[in-house]
Design a protein around this motif. Structure first.
Motif, PDB file in Angstrom:
ATOM      1  N   ARG A 103       2.657   9.710  23.558  1.00 14.33           N
ATOM      2  CA  ARG A 103       3.957   9.257  23.054  1.00 14.33           C
ATOM      3  C   ARG A 103       4.270   9.855  21.693  1.00 14.33           C
ATOM      4  NH1 ARG A 103       2.944   4.305  25.860  1.00 14.33           N
ATOM      5  NH2 ARG A 103       1.652   3.531  24.142  1.00 14.33           N
ATOM      6  N   SER A 104       3.262  10.127  20.918  1.00 17.37           N
ATOM      7  CA  SER A 104       3.494  10.705  19.590  1.00 17.37           C
ATOM      8  C   SER A 104       3.920  12.163  19.650  1.00 17.37           C
ATOM      9  CB  SER A 104       2.225  10.591  18.737  1.00 17.37           C
ATOM     10  OG  SER A 104       1.252  11.564  19.100  1.00 17.37           O
ATOM     11  N   SER A 105       3.640  12.831  20.774  1.00 20.83           N
ATOM     12  CA  SER A 105       3.839  14.277  20.828  1.00 20.83           C
ATOM     13  C   SER A 105       5.300  14.673  20.809  1.00 20.83           C
ATOM     14  CB  SER A 105       3.154  14.862  22.075  1.00 20.83           C
ATOM     15  OG  SER A 105       3.827  14.480  23.263  1.00 20.83           O
ATOM     16  N   GLY A 106       6.174  13.851  21.410  1.00 20.78           N
ATOM     17  CA  GLY A 106       7.594  14.201  21.460  1.00 20.78           C
ATOM     18  C   GLY A 106       8.238  14.287  20.086  1.00 20.78           C
ATOM     19  N   PRO A 107       8.166  13.226  19.284  1.00 21.69           N
ATOM     20  CA  PRO A 107       8.757  13.304  17.940  1.00 21.69           C
ATOM     21  C   PRO A 107       8.153  14.409  17.083  1.00 21.69           C
ATOM     22  CG  PRO A 107       8.305  11.023  18.531  1.00 21.69           C
ATOM     23  CD  PRO A 107       7.687  11.863  19.595  1.00 21.69           C
ATOM     24  N   LEU A 108       6.857  14.618  17.202  1.00 16.16           N
ATOM     25  CA  LEU A 108       6.226  15.660  16.393  1.00 16.16           C
ATOM     26  C   LEU A 108       6.673  17.051  16.844  1.00 16.16           C
ATOM     27  CD1 LEU A 108       2.588  14.253  16.058  1.00 16.16           C
ATOM     28  CD2 LEU A 108       4.406  14.238  14.349  1.00 16.16           C
ATOM     29  N   ALA A 109       6.763  17.260  18.150  1.00 15.25           N
ATOM     30  CA  ALA A 109       7.223  18.553  18.658  1.00 15.25           C
ATOM     31  C   ALA A 109       8.653  18.824  18.209  1.00 15.25           C
ATOM     32  CB  ALA A 109       7.116  18.587  20.183  1.00 15.25           C
ATOM     33  N   ARG A 110       9.510  17.800  18.255  1.00 15.78           N
ATOM     34  CA  ARG A 110      10.888  17.989  17.799  1.00 15.78           C
ATOM     35  C   ARG A 110      10.942  18.308  16.307  1.00 15.78           C
ATOM     36  NH1 ARG A 110      11.619  13.815  21.577  1.00 15.78           N
ATOM     37  NH2 ARG A 110      11.523  12.181  19.984  1.00 15.78           N
ATOM     38  N   ALA A 111      10.063  17.688  15.536  1.00 13.10           N
ATOM     39  CA  ALA A 111      10.029  17.963  14.095  1.00 13.10           C
ATOM     40  C   ALA A 111       9.608  19.398  13.819  1.00 13.10           C
ATOM     41  CB  ALA A 111       9.071  16.990  13.405  1.00 13.10           C
ATOM     42  N   MET A 112       8.730  19.943  14.651  1.00 10.43           N
ATOM     43  CA  MET A 112       8.290  21.323  14.467  1.00 10.43           C
ATOM     44  C   MET A 112       9.312  22.320  14.998  1.00 10.43           C
ATOM     45  SD  MET A 112       4.209  21.219  15.325  1.00 10.43           S
ATOM     46  CE  MET A 112       4.268  20.176  16.772  1.00 10.43           C
ATOM     47  N   HIS A 113      10.051  21.920  16.026  1.00 11.02           N
ATOM     48  CA  HIS A 113      10.976  22.819  16.706  1.00 11.02           C
ATOM     49  C   HIS A 113      12.307  22.928  15.979  1.00 11.02           C
ATOM     50  CE1 HIS A 113      14.014  23.880  19.800  1.00 11.02           C
ATOM     51  NE2 HIS A 113      13.059  24.637  20.295  1.00 11.02           N
ATOM     52  N   ALA A 114      12.661  21.898  15.233  1.00 11.53           N
ATOM     53  CA  ALA A 114      13.975  21.863  14.585  1.00 11.53           C
ATOM     54  C   ALA A 114      14.094  22.936  13.519  1.00 11.53           C
ATOM     55  CB  ALA A 114      14.204  20.488  13.965  1.00 11.53           C
ATOM     56  N   ALA A 115      15.338  23.215  13.137  1.00  6.72           N
ATOM     57  CA  ALA A 115      15.565  24.157  12.038  1.00  6.72           C
ATOM     58  C   ALA A 115      14.999  23.573  10.757  1.00  6.72           C
ATOM     59  CB  ALA A 115      17.056  24.411  11.867  1.00  6.72           C
ATOM     60  N   PRO A 116      14.492  24.422   9.827  1.00  9.72           N
ATOM     61  CA  PRO A 116      13.915  23.920   8.588  1.00  9.72           C
ATOM     62  C   PRO A 116      14.893  23.036   7.832  1.00  9.72           C
ATOM     63  CG  PRO A 116      13.459  26.255   8.829  1.00  9.72           C
ATOM     64  CD  PRO A 116      14.427  25.887   9.923  1.00  9.72           C
ATOM     65  N   ALA A 117      14.376  21.933   7.294  1.00  7.57           N
ATOM     66  CA  ALA A 117      15.209  21.015   6.527  1.00  7.57           C
ATOM     67  C   ALA A 117      15.515  21.594   5.166  1.00  7.57           C
ATOM     68  CB  ALA A 117      14.492  19.668   6.374  1.00  7.57           C
ATOM     69  N   ALA A 118      16.555  21.084   4.547  1.00 10.51           N
ATOM     70  CA  ALA A 118      16.951  21.583   3.235  1.00 10.51           C
ATOM     71  C   ALA A 118      15.953  21.199   2.158  1.00 10.51           C
ATOM     72  CB  ALA A 118      18.333  21.028   2.871  1.00 10.51           C
ATOM     73  N   ALA A 119      15.256  20.095   2.340  1.00 11.11           N
ATOM     74  CA  ALA A 119      14.276  19.646   1.362  1.00 11.11           C
ATOM     75  C   ALA A 119      13.147  18.944   2.078  1.00 11.11           C
ATOM     76  CB  ALA A 119      14.928  18.699   0.346  1.00 11.11           C
ATOM     77  N   PRO A 120      11.919  19.036   1.567  1.00 11.12           N
ATOM     78  CA  PRO A 120      10.782  18.409   2.223  1.00 11.12           C
ATOM     79  C   PRO A 120      10.779  16.907   1.992  1.00 11.12           C
ATOM     80  CG  PRO A 120      10.085  19.431   0.180  1.00 11.12           C
ATOM     81  CD  PRO A 120      11.538  19.770   0.360  1.00 11.12           C
ATOM     82  N   ALA A 121      10.014  16.209   2.823  1.00 10.36           N
ATOM     83  CA  ALA A 121       9.854  14.767   2.678  1.00 10.36           C
ATOM     84  C   ALA A 121       8.370  14.469   2.575  1.00 10.36           C
ATOM     85  CB  ALA A 121      10.465  14.037   3.871  1.00 10.36           C
ATOM     86  N   PRO A 122       7.836  14.383   1.366  1.00 11.95           N
ATOM     87  CA  PRO A 122       6.395  14.304   1.205  1.00 11.95           C
ATOM     88  C   PRO A 122       5.737  13.089   1.819  1.00 11.95           C
ATOM     89  CG  PRO A 122       7.464  14.861  -0.862  1.00 11.95           C
ATOM     90  CD  PRO A 122       8.533  14.459   0.086  1.00 11.95           C
ATOM     91  N   VAL A 123       6.404  11.952   1.905  1.00 14.01           N
ATOM     92  CA  VAL A 123       5.730  10.749   2.356  1.00 14.01           C
ATOM     93  C   VAL A 123       6.358  10.261   3.645  1.00 14.01           C
ATOM     94  CG1 VAL A 123       5.102   8.381   1.773  1.00 14.01           C
ATOM     95  CG2 VAL A 123       5.230  10.117  -0.033  1.00 14.01           C
ATOM     96  N   ALA A 124       5.536  10.042   4.662  1.00 14.96           N
ATOM     97  CA  ALA A 124       6.021   9.506   5.934  1.00 14.96           C
ATOM     98  C   ALA A 124       5.748   8.023   5.972  1.00 14.96           C
ATOM     99  CB  ALA A 124       5.329  10.184   7.103  1.00 14.96           C
ATOM    100  N   PRO A 125       6.708   7.213   6.382  1.00 15.35           N
ATOM    101  CA  PRO A 125       6.457   5.785   6.502  1.00 15.35           C
ATOM    102  C   PRO A 125       5.430   5.493   7.579  1.00 15.35           C
ATOM    103  CG  PRO A 125       8.563   6.337   7.476  1.00 15.35           C
ATOM    104  CD  PRO A 125       8.067   7.584   6.792  1.00 15.35           C
ATOM    105  N   GLU A 177       9.257  26.227   9.526  1.00 15.99           N
ATOM    106  CA  GLU A 177       9.551  27.527   8.919  1.00 15.99           C
ATOM    107  C   GLU A 177       8.879  28.660   9.689  1.00 15.99           C
ATOM    108  OE1 GLU A 177       8.140  27.010   4.978  1.00 15.99           O
ATOM    109  OE2 GLU A 177       9.802  25.734   4.345  1.00 15.99           O
ATOM    110  N   ALA A 178       7.638  28.413  10.148  1.00 18.32           N
ATOM    111  CA  ALA A 178       6.896  29.464  10.853  1.00 18.32           C
ATOM    112  C   ALA A 178       7.516  29.763  12.219  1.00 18.32           C
ATOM    113  CB  ALA A 178       5.440  29.051  11.017  1.00 18.32           C
ATOM    114  N   LEU A 179       8.052  28.731  12.871  1.00 14.68           N
ATOM    115  CA  LEU A 179       8.632  28.924  14.201  1.00 14.68           C
ATOM    116  C   LEU A 179      10.100  29.333  14.158  1.00 14.68           C
ATOM    117  CD1 LEU A 179       7.083  25.823  16.014  1.00 14.68           C
ATOM    118  CD2 LEU A 179       6.379  28.219  16.263  1.00 14.68           C
TER     119      LEU A 179
END
Length: 250
Positions: free
Chosen positions: A222-244, A170-172
């Motif tokens: 290796r963890s940085s790519g997925p996390l960067a994409r998660a921050m860069h993407a457009a805001p999701a319609a609903a949050p996902a409180p728990v990560a597997p 949301e901030a980005l």
């Protein structure tokens, strides 16, 4: 700012607080056998977890979403609980805590430079490193009490990461796409540097846990790519409180 579904996160944090109260603390009285290198490592992480979170809470309050600010307070309380458990673990092993450490001071200074966006980006560096570190402790520590405490902290950190990614999306989002990309690339660079520093600074403890410096740094990278994409993407319609478990790619 409108509430973008953070009531879901508040409920998640509150449910976790109730669950912790129901299961109680680990059995500190059984003691812990702590390798000296691991003692020094845990002491440094304990300093990093120990703080009142006042700067983050103040910025969250000024962001204008009281529900998000409530969720941030609950997040800070979980981090303080990590510091408490690490202090009790060290005590169970006959060791004390540190008053301060240079690595924590550097992160605190970076986090307080600008507004909430920068605070969260720097905080996400610490969270990403913590994911790999506590997994190493959980899986590699021969003492059962150490492994239990690390496992509890790791489970919390796996919930914290998607919470912060949600807010950073949301901030980005108002920034042009090239600026968002530049911000996440800078974040990945900072994470790479932090991972390397932790690998060197905590090398003896990681070796005791069966993790090499290069392997630790590579896992963090290796963890940085997925996390960067998660921050860069457009805001999701609903949050996902728990990560597997393992969802951050570390």
């Amino acid at each position: 700012m409108l509430n973008n579904g953070y009531d879901t996160w508040v409920r998640d944090f509150e449910a976790e607080r109730e669950r912790r109260a129901a299961i109680g603390d680990p059995q500190w009285e059984r003691g812990a056998a702590l390798d000296p290198a691991l003692v020094r490592s845990l002491q440094r992480f304990q300093v990093g977890e120990d703080g009142d979170g006042s700067a983050l809470i103040g910025k969250a309050d000024r962001a204008g979403d009281p529900v998000y600010a409530r969720a941030v307070r609950l997040f800070v309380a979980e981090e303080q609980n990590h510091a408490r458990m690490l202090a009790l673990l060290l005590a169970a092993g006959g060791a004390g805590t540190l008053a301060r450490h240079w690595s924590d001071a550097v992160f605190v200074r970076l986090r307080r430079l600008l507004g909430l966006r920068v605070e969260l980006l720097v905080l996400m560096v610490a969270e990403a490193v913590a994911l790999r570190y506590y997994r190493a402790v959980r899986d590699g520590a021969p003492d059962p009490l150490v492994a239990e405490v690390a496992g509890r902290i790791l489970a919390d950190e796996e919930r914290h990461v998607p919470f912060h990614c949600r807010r950073l999306r949301e901030a980005l989002a108002p920034l042009p796409a090239p600026a968002r990309r530049a911000a996440t690339l800078a974040w990945q660079g900072l994470l790479a540097g932090a991972g390397a520093v932790v690998a060197v600074d905590h090398g003896p403890a990681l070796r005791h846990l069966g993790v090499g410096r290069r392997g630790f740094t590579a896992d963090v990278l290796r963890s940085s790519g997925p996390l960067a994409r998660a921050m860069h993407a457009a805001p999701a319609a609903a949050p996902a409180p728990v990560a597997p478990a393992g969802s951050a790619g570390v």
